[in-house]
Write a protein that holds these residues in place. Structure first.
Motif, PDB file in Angstrom:
ATOM      1  N   ALA A   9     -20.879 -20.211  36.242  1.00  0.00           N
ATOM      2  CA  ALA A   9     -21.230 -21.659  35.614  1.00  0.00           C
ATOM      3  C   ALA A   9     -19.996 -22.275  35.145  1.00  0.00           C
ATOM      4  CB  ALA A   9     -22.438 -21.447  34.593  1.00  0.00           C
ATOM      5  N   LEU A  25     -28.089 -41.186  33.513  1.00  0.00           N
ATOM      6  CA  LEU A  25     -28.964 -40.080  32.921  1.00  0.00           C
ATOM      7  C   LEU A  25     -29.101 -40.339  31.445  1.00  0.00           C
ATOM      8  CD1 LEU A  25     -29.063 -36.880  32.355  1.00  0.00           C
ATOM      9  CD2 LEU A  25     -26.998 -36.802  31.449  1.00  0.00           C
ATOM     10  N   MET A  41     -32.370 -42.784  32.231  1.00  0.00           N
ATOM     11  CA  MET A  41     -33.671 -41.731  32.651  1.00  0.00           C
ATOM     12  C   MET A  41     -34.175 -41.381  31.428  1.00  0.00           C
ATOM     13  SD  MET A  41     -33.350 -40.125  35.933  1.00  0.00           S
ATOM     14  CE  MET A  41     -31.735 -40.703  36.886  1.00  0.00           C
ATOM     15  N   ARG A  42     -33.448 -40.706  30.510  1.00  0.00           N
ATOM     16  CA  ARG A  42     -33.620 -40.139  29.095  1.00  0.00           C
ATOM     17  C   ARG A  42     -34.449 -41.142  28.237  1.00  0.00           C
ATOM     18  NH1 ARG A  42     -28.962 -36.895  28.059  1.00  0.00           N
ATOM     19  NH2 ARG A  42     -29.482 -34.849  28.791  1.00  0.00           N
ATOM     20  N   ARG A  49     -37.847 -41.943  29.846  1.00  0.00           N
ATOM     21  CA  ARG A  49     -38.954 -40.858  29.667  1.00  0.00           C
ATOM     22  C   ARG A  49     -39.421 -40.616  28.076  1.00  0.00           C
ATOM     23  NH1 ARG A  49     -38.767 -34.981  28.678  1.00  0.00           N
ATOM     24  NH2 ARG A  49     -36.615 -34.897  28.008  1.00  0.00           N
ATOM     25  N   LYS A  88     -29.403 -26.032  23.032  1.00  0.00           N
ATOM     26  CA  LYS A  88     -28.889 -25.766  24.318  1.00  0.00           C
ATOM     27  C   LYS A  88     -28.436 -26.948  24.917  1.00  0.00           C
ATOM     28  CE  LYS A  88     -30.700 -21.212  25.207  1.00  0.00           C
ATOM     29  NZ  LYS A  88     -31.893 -20.442  25.523  1.00  0.00           N
ATOM     30  N   ILE A  89     -29.662 -28.077  24.900  1.00  0.00           N
ATOM     31  CA  ILE A  89     -29.410 -29.363  25.317  1.00  0.00           C
ATOM     32  C   ILE A  89     -28.236 -30.105  24.528  1.00  0.00           C
ATOM     33  CG2 ILE A  89     -30.442 -31.700  25.758  1.00  0.00           C
ATOM     34  CD1 ILE A  89     -33.211 -30.246  25.999  1.00  0.00           C
ATOM     35  N   GLU A 127     -24.860 -29.422  25.613  1.00  0.00           N
ATOM     36  CA  GLU A 127     -24.332 -30.240  26.722  1.00  0.00           C
ATOM     37  C   GLU A 127     -23.902 -31.630  26.681  1.00  0.00           C
ATOM     38  OE1 GLU A 127     -23.741 -28.412  29.650  1.00  0.00           O
ATOM     39  OE2 GLU A 127     -24.667 -26.488  28.368  1.00  0.00           O
ATOM     40  N   ASP A 128     -24.564 -32.355  25.605  1.00  0.00           N
ATOM     41  CA  ASP A 128     -24.660 -33.647  25.387  1.00  0.00           C
ATOM     42  C   ASP A 128     -23.710 -34.292  24.365  1.00  0.00           C
ATOM     43  OD1 ASP A 128     -26.667 -33.706  26.909  1.00  0.00           O
ATOM     44  OD2 ASP A 128     -28.133 -34.476  25.515  1.00  0.00           O
TER      45      ASP A 128
END
Lengths: 184, 459
Positions: B38, B54, B57-58, B61, B174-175, B178-179
């Motif tokens: 990774a 992204l 879409m977030r 959602r 964890k999200i 990344e963000d």
């Protein structure tokens, strides 16, 4: 049919996957493992081999992403990998000929093949008949009716023209019908 | 039957379904294999168009209507603040509990960034802990079997929700990793560890209360579960912080190399990066330090207890207690704890081992090996946990022995009864000793922390 929300979820995961998120790959694994295993199992009919090849498919897909190659449609791509993995498997073991590719066909043969076809066969019989068909026909029938894919997706997986896919499917259905009538 | 229907049946044939066990093991193998790869992928960044996608879409959602969310939103608007306020004090089983949950769901709907979402989950986690506290309090004042059963049901429900919140915090971290900006991630991880510590303290107190009443196995189990969940969340938070630190350092190295290759070394940009790395490092070092300090206190407390146990010859008492247990042929599970004299010797050795491992962790932290330091902290925690369990068993055995002796009402009981009291006295002594030690340690800790940060930054 996928809901709009699950579709969006998949798209988000796909974008994350493209940015190298291994957790997102886990999402796709959960999503497609069953389908890929079934697709391979229908072709190889051996649980052990199907399991090995399925794992190989996911590893190869990940490798493709690591190599930073482009990927526009995950499902079509992973099925294409699965198909190639099975072909490689047969090539190495020398058990079966590789399915014939690119048979030239004309568009005018394509008729309304989505029309419901009444066939009086049981599921097990259908499976036996399906296995009697040539790999190319088996594959297209499975992708269309078992995996419920669109012609566009099938065309992408088989690397064929969309009209070509329609024609092959029509031929496969005709052959299937013929064999089932013989069986009855 | 139509062909489509026959094919659909074919799809569900058992022989075409993947084996569940294989699915699990295969996923584990695959994920561990790709996890190592990774890092390579990290180099590939999202294009700005994809980043925009992204984001959109977030957003979509989140805004996508779901019945429960809409109802919850309406609840907040329609209901007077009185009801909402009253609902906040409710626990499972009460009429206002569903209202409270709906308000919480609405809060989540209104959390637009992943950081806020995590913070909302942390808030809810705290609420669940408060509820557990309330239920334990309630259980203390009632003897009525129906009430006790109701409380047990309620606590099970709270623990279930607490698990969900903890999993959400775990995943969101964890999200967020990344963000969000590295420093924000580390700060959030810090918040999570603080909550985890607070929860640990609270569970400790509650465990004491539950042990005294000794009425409900369900309550004990629930608290054990909370402890496990709590530890997992804490571990993820520390892991995420470490990963963020590693990534930011690796990215810096890569960037500098690239700039050198491209021959346009931008001093201003590098200074900003350095500042960011410094902040992140400082925060991560602090986070690990807090862990080490907490563990140190625990080890000291264990040592004191061990000394008391050997000084009071509790070992013999325990052996006697064991013989009583054996005579009564009670099951070990759920019955009195079985302790052997050799265990007492072992815990002495183990607390020494724990101290040594923790020292190693401190040294590694000073040298700037954050990941290795955390690994040592985890190792120490395991040893400490083992020791704590043995001590708990000894205390339990001694208490049980005291109770049985009291029942016999013999003359010898006076000697035995002193023992639990001694243990109590000793806990107060430990607390006093800890306060004294703390004052002495503060200066030294600050010094080590500063040295560690300077060393890492030099590297």
């Amino acid at each position: 049919m996928k809901s709009l929300k699950s579709n969006l979820k998949e798209k988000i995961a796909f974008l994350k996957l493209k940015s190298g998120d291994s957790e997102a790959f886990g999402f796709f694994y959960d999503q497609y493992l069953g389908q890929i295993y079934r697709f391979i199992m229908m072709k190889v009919s051996d649980q052990q081999v199907a399991e090995d090849l399925t794992q190989d498919v996911f590893l190869k897909t990940w490798q493709h992403l690591v190599d930073q190659k482009s990927l526009s449609h995950f499902r079509a791509f992973i099925f294409r990998v699965a198909r190639n993995v099975v072909i490689d498997h047969y090539r190495q073991s020398g058990k079966q000929n590789i399915p014939l590719e690119h048979i030239s066909e004309t568009v005018d043969e394509a008729v309304n093949i989505d029309k419901k076809l009444e066939i009086k066969v049981e599921v097990e019989q259908l499976l036996q008949i399906l296995q009697k068909l040539k790999p190319e026909y088996q594959e297209i029938l499975v992708l269309r009716f078992v995996e419920e894919m669109s012609f566009d997706e099938i065309a992408e997986i088989l690397q064929k023209d969309k009209n070509n896919v329609r024609v092959t499917l029509h031929r496969a259905l005709t052959k299937l019908k013929q064999l089932s009538e013989e069986k009855i | 039957m139509s062909l489509e229907k026959q094919f659909a049946k074919l799809k569900n044939l058992e022989k075409f379904q993947a084996n569940q066990d294989w699915q699990m093991t295969s996923k584990y193998d695959l994920m561990s294999e790709i996890h190592s790869q990774a890092r390579l992928m990290k180099a590939q960044q999202l294009s700005s168009a994809e980043k925009f996608d992204l984001f959109v879409m977030r957003f979509t959602r989140r805004l996508m209507p779901s019945v429960s969310k809409m109802v919850a939103g309406l609840l907040i608007v329609v209901m007077g603040s009185g009801v909402s306020f009253a609902a906040q004090a409710s626990v499972p089983g009460q009429a206002l509990w569903p209202v409270k949950r709906s308000i919480e769901k609405a809060e989540l709907t209104l959390a637009f960034s992943s950081v806020t979402e995590t913070e909302v989950h942390i808030k809810h986690l705290n609420k669940r802990l408060e509820e557990i506290n309330k239920i334990v309090e309630k259980s203390k004042v009632t003897d009525e079997p129906t009430r006790l059963a109701k409380n047990e049901k309620a606590i099970k429900q709270v623990v279930q929700h607490l698990e969900k919140e903890a999993v959400a915090v775990d995943q969101n971290l964890k999200i967020v990793k990344e963000d969000t900006k590295p420093i924000e991630v580390v700060n959030l991880a810090k918040k999570v560890t603080e909550v985890a510590k607070e929860a640990k303290k609270q569970v400790g107190v509650l465990e004491g209360q539950v042990a005294q009443t000794d009425r409900s196995v369900v309550l004990k189990e629930a608290l054990d579960n909370v402890k496990v969940i709590n530890e997992e969340v804490n571990r993820t938070a520390v892991d995420v912080a470490i990963q963020v630190h590693e990534e930011i350092v690796a990215a810096k190295v890569e960037k500098v190399a690239k700039e050198i290759l491209e021959n346009h070394f931008d001093q201003a940009q590098t200074v900003i990066d350095d500042q960011e790395i410094e902040d992140v490092t400082k925060a991560v070092v602090e986070l690990i330090f807090e862990d080490i300090n907490e563990l140190n206190d625990e080890i000291q407390a264990t040592k004191e207890k061990t000394e008391i146990i050997s000084a009071e010859n509790i070992g013999e008492a325990v052996t006697k207690a064991n013989s009583v247990v054996a005579d009564q042929e009670l099951p070990v599970d759920g019955g009195p704890a079985k302790v052997e004299v050799k265990d007492i010797k072992e815990i002495k050795e183990q607390s020494g081992e724990a101290q040594a491992t923790l020292e190693q962790a401190k040294t590694l932290l000073e040298e700037g090996s954050l990941k290795d330091a955390v690994a040592k902290v985890v190792e120490t925690k395991k040893i400490q946990e083992k020791t704590a369990t043995v001590i708990k068993n000894i205390e339990q055995a001694v208490q049980e022995k005291a109770v049985s002796d009291k029942a016999e009402a013999s003359a010898t009981s006076t000697v035995q009864q002193i023992k639990p009291i001694n243990i109590q006295i000793s806990s107060t002594t430990i607390e006093k000793a800890m306060i004294n030690d703390e004052d002495a340690l503060v200066g030294e800790e600050e010094k080590i922390k500063e040295e560690a940060i300077t060393d890492i930054l030099k590297q």
